[in-house]
Design a protein around this motif. Structure first.
Motif, mmCIF file in Angstrom:
data_model
loop_
_atom_site.group_PDB
_atom_site.id
_atom_site.type_symbol
_atom_site.label_atom_id
_atom_site.label_comp_id
_atom_site.label_asym_id
_atom_site.label_seq_id
_atom_site.Cartn_x
_atom_site.Cartn_y
_atom_site.Cartn_z
ATOM 1 N N ALA A 35 -8.708 -10.329 -12.171
ATOM 2 C CA ALA A 35 -9.000 -8.968 -11.222
ATOM 3 C C ALA A 35 -9.459 -9.835 -9.954
ATOM 4 N N SER A 36 -9.449 -8.896 -8.754
ATOM 5 C CA SER A 36 -10.032 -9.389 -7.524
ATOM 6 C C SER A 36 -10.515 -8.218 -6.661
ATOM 7 N N ILE A 37 -11.406 -8.591 -5.839
ATOM 8 C CA ILE A 37 -12.223 -7.643 -4.954
ATOM 9 C C ILE A 37 -11.201 -7.045 -4.076
ATOM 10 N N ALA A 38 -10.904 -5.678 -4.016
ATOM 11 C CA ALA A 38 -10.090 -4.861 -3.282
ATOM 12 C C ALA A 38 -10.991 -4.557 -1.808
ATOM 13 N N THR A 85 -18.734 -12.190 -6.946
ATOM 14 C CA THR A 85 -17.925 -12.942 -8.070
ATOM 15 C C THR A 85 -18.697 -14.222 -8.730
ATOM 16 N N LYS A 86 -19.525 -14.741 -7.827
ATOM 17 C CA LYS A 86 -20.185 -16.028 -8.415
ATOM 18 C C LYS A 86 -21.645 -15.944 -8.253
ATOM 19 N N ALA A 87 -22.141 -14.699 -7.932
ATOM 20 C CA ALA A 87 -23.772 -14.730 -7.874
ATOM 21 C C ALA A 87 -24.116 -15.943 -7.139
ATOM 22 N N ASP A 88 -23.311 -15.990 -5.774
ATOM 23 C CA ASP A 88 -23.805 -16.913 -4.929
ATOM 24 C C ASP A 88 -24.205 -16.113 -3.784
ATOM 25 N N ASN A 89 -25.510 -16.063 -3.743
ATOM 26 C CA ASN A 89 -26.443 -15.189 -2.559
ATOM 27 C C ASN A 89 -26.625 -15.862 -1.275
ATOM 28 N N SER A 90 -25.978 -16.938 -0.861
ATOM 29 C CA SER A 90 -26.087 -17.846 0.132
ATOM 30 C C SER A 90 -25.291 -16.864 1.478
ATOM 31 N N VAL A 91 -24.511 -15.966 0.865
ATOM 32 C CA VAL A 91 -23.861 -15.327 2.178
ATOM 33 C C VAL A 91 -24.290 -13.959 2.378
ATOM 34 N N VAL A 92 -25.450 -13.815 1.758
ATOM 35 C CA VAL A 92 -26.015 -12.289 1.646
ATOM 36 C C VAL A 92 -27.230 -12.336 2.672
ATOM 37 N N VAL A 93 -27.147 -11.328 3.592
ATOM 38 C CA VAL A 93 -27.984 -11.145 4.657
ATOM 39 C C VAL A 93 -28.893 -9.650 3.769
ATOM 40 N N ALA A 94 -30.031 -10.167 3.358
ATOM 41 C CA ALA A 94 -30.597 -9.280 2.318
ATOM 42 C C ALA A 94 -30.810 -7.841 3.232
ATOM 43 N N THR A 95 -30.504 -6.913 2.314
ATOM 44 C CA THR A 95 -30.668 -5.380 2.866
ATOM 45 C C THR A 95 -32.015 -5.138 3.654
ATOM 46 N N ASP A 96 -32.929 -6.143 2.798
ATOM 47 C CA ASP A 96 -34.293 -5.658 3.659
ATOM 48 C C ASP A 96 -34.304 -6.341 5.100
ATOM 49 N N SER A 97 -33.501 -7.401 5.187
ATOM 50 C CA SER A 97 -33.419 -8.114 6.471
ATOM 51 C C SER A 97 -32.646 -6.971 7.471
ATOM 52 N N ILE A 98 -31.467 -6.398 7.085
ATOM 53 C CA ILE A 98 -30.715 -5.278 7.708
ATOM 54 C C ILE A 98 -31.696 -4.219 8.042
ATOM 55 N N LYS A 99 -32.417 -3.718 7.070
ATOM 56 C CA LYS A 99 -33.459 -2.737 7.600
ATOM 57 C C LYS A 99 -34.575 -3.359 8.640
ATOM 58 N N ASN A 100 -34.991 -4.454 8.624
ATOM 59 C CA ASN A 100 -35.924 -5.180 9.658
ATOM 60 C C ASN A 100 -35.335 -5.118 10.856
#
Ligand SMILES: O=c1[nH]c(=O)c2nn[nH]c2[nH]1
Length: 295
Positions: A1-4, A47-62
């Motif tokens: 499987a791959s992310i579309a 896919t890898k539960a690697d959160n190092s690429v995630v700008v938290a949605t809370d930060s997006i809200k801020n």
């Protein structure tokens, strides 16, 4: 499987901003509901539960609140573009920012014939909407719109000459009620950069005013032969009014009002030209959609 495809962010961020004119004491308010969704090199967070690429949605809200403090929130096209551009400038792994700004109506009260300096009322569920997509290296795409402008005309609408076969029961009509809940949008030519959006600022409010008045004037004055033909004319008029717009779209529900036959009761006449009492229908409704491009 791959992310579309994948995009994430914060939805339903409610923002209010007040502008206080110290000289006149007049205050102006803007209230919006904002959604920001980000795309880019974020697959490993899924896919890898690697959160190092995630700008938290809370930060997006801020960020949505901080940009409202830092920049004007009107016209919404400008505010949405500032938000979208920020995420590309700040995070090199983000390749697209989808920003939706829904501006609600706070119409200034007129008290004793005078505009009140700081009091407003919500005149309808109509909103002014903007969807901006900032894509890395590809500028900013903006679609402006009107949603929830509920209109009705008591005559000046017809529908006849349609397919008549073994599936047809609808009578032809030369005088009917027409009601619809306007969902209209106009897509601007691509803005290569934030600076182009800033230069276009005077055009955004004018385009919204033109689109709104053209919609209501055409709706009111056309002896409409169908929803289809009337909305096509609305698109043409908006394209004529706003040269920087590439295409115009409408999605119009046909909100039916049915005659109530009362002939069973003492021979009451309430159909055709005698119809006065109708049954507004919650559903089903017609739904007529159209996009007209300049070329
Ligand atoms: O304006 C209309 N368009 C349609 O396509 C339609 N179908 N039923 N009534 C209708 N009215």
């Amino acid at each position: 499987a791959s992310i579309a495809s994948a995009r994430y962010g914060k939805d339903n961020v409610r923002v209010y901003k007040v502008e206080r004119d110290a000289a006149t004491g007049v205050q102006t308010v803007t209230e919006m509901t904002v959604c920001v969704l980000l795309e880019g090199a974020i697959d490993v967070s899924y896919t890898k539960a690697d959160n190092s690429v995630v700008v938290a949605t809370d930060s997006i809200k801020n960020t949505i609140y901080l940009k409202a403090k830092e920049h004007p929130v009107t016209p919404p096209e400008l505010y949405a573009s500032y938000i979208g551009s920020h995420f590309l400038e700040k995070y090199s792994h983000i390749t697209a920012a989808h920003v939706k700004v829904v501006t609600h109506r706070w119409t200034r009260m007129s008290i004793d014939g005078k505009p009140h300096p700081h009091s407003f009322y919500r005149d309808g569920n109509e909103t002014r909407n903007v969807e901006a997509v900032a894509r890395r290296g590809k500028g900013i795409e903006i679609r402006s719109g009107i949603v929830g402008l509920l209109v009705l005309k008591s005559t000046g609408s017809q529908f006849h000459g349609f397919v008549r076969d073994e599936f047809t029961t609808l009578p032809e009509v030369w005088d009917r009620i027409l009601s619809t809940d306007v969902d209209c949008g106009w897509t601007w030519k691509n803005f290569p950069a934030m600076s182009a959006v800033e230069q276009a600022v005077p055009k955004f409010d004018k385009a919204w005013e033109d689109a709104r008045s053209i919609t209501m004037k055409t709706f009111a004055e056309e002896n409409s032969p169908s929803v289809q033909n009337t909305m096509y004319k609305m698109c043409e008029y908006i394209l004529q009014a706003v040269p920087e717009v590439e295409n115009v779209d409408y999605s119009l529900p046909n909100k039916h009002y049915f005659e109530v036959d009362m002939s069973w009761h003492k021979g009451f006449k309430n159909t055709g030209k005698d119809a006065e009492v109708y049954a507004p229908q919650s559903g089903p409704n017609g739904l007529i959609e159209l996009t007209v491009s300049r070329s």
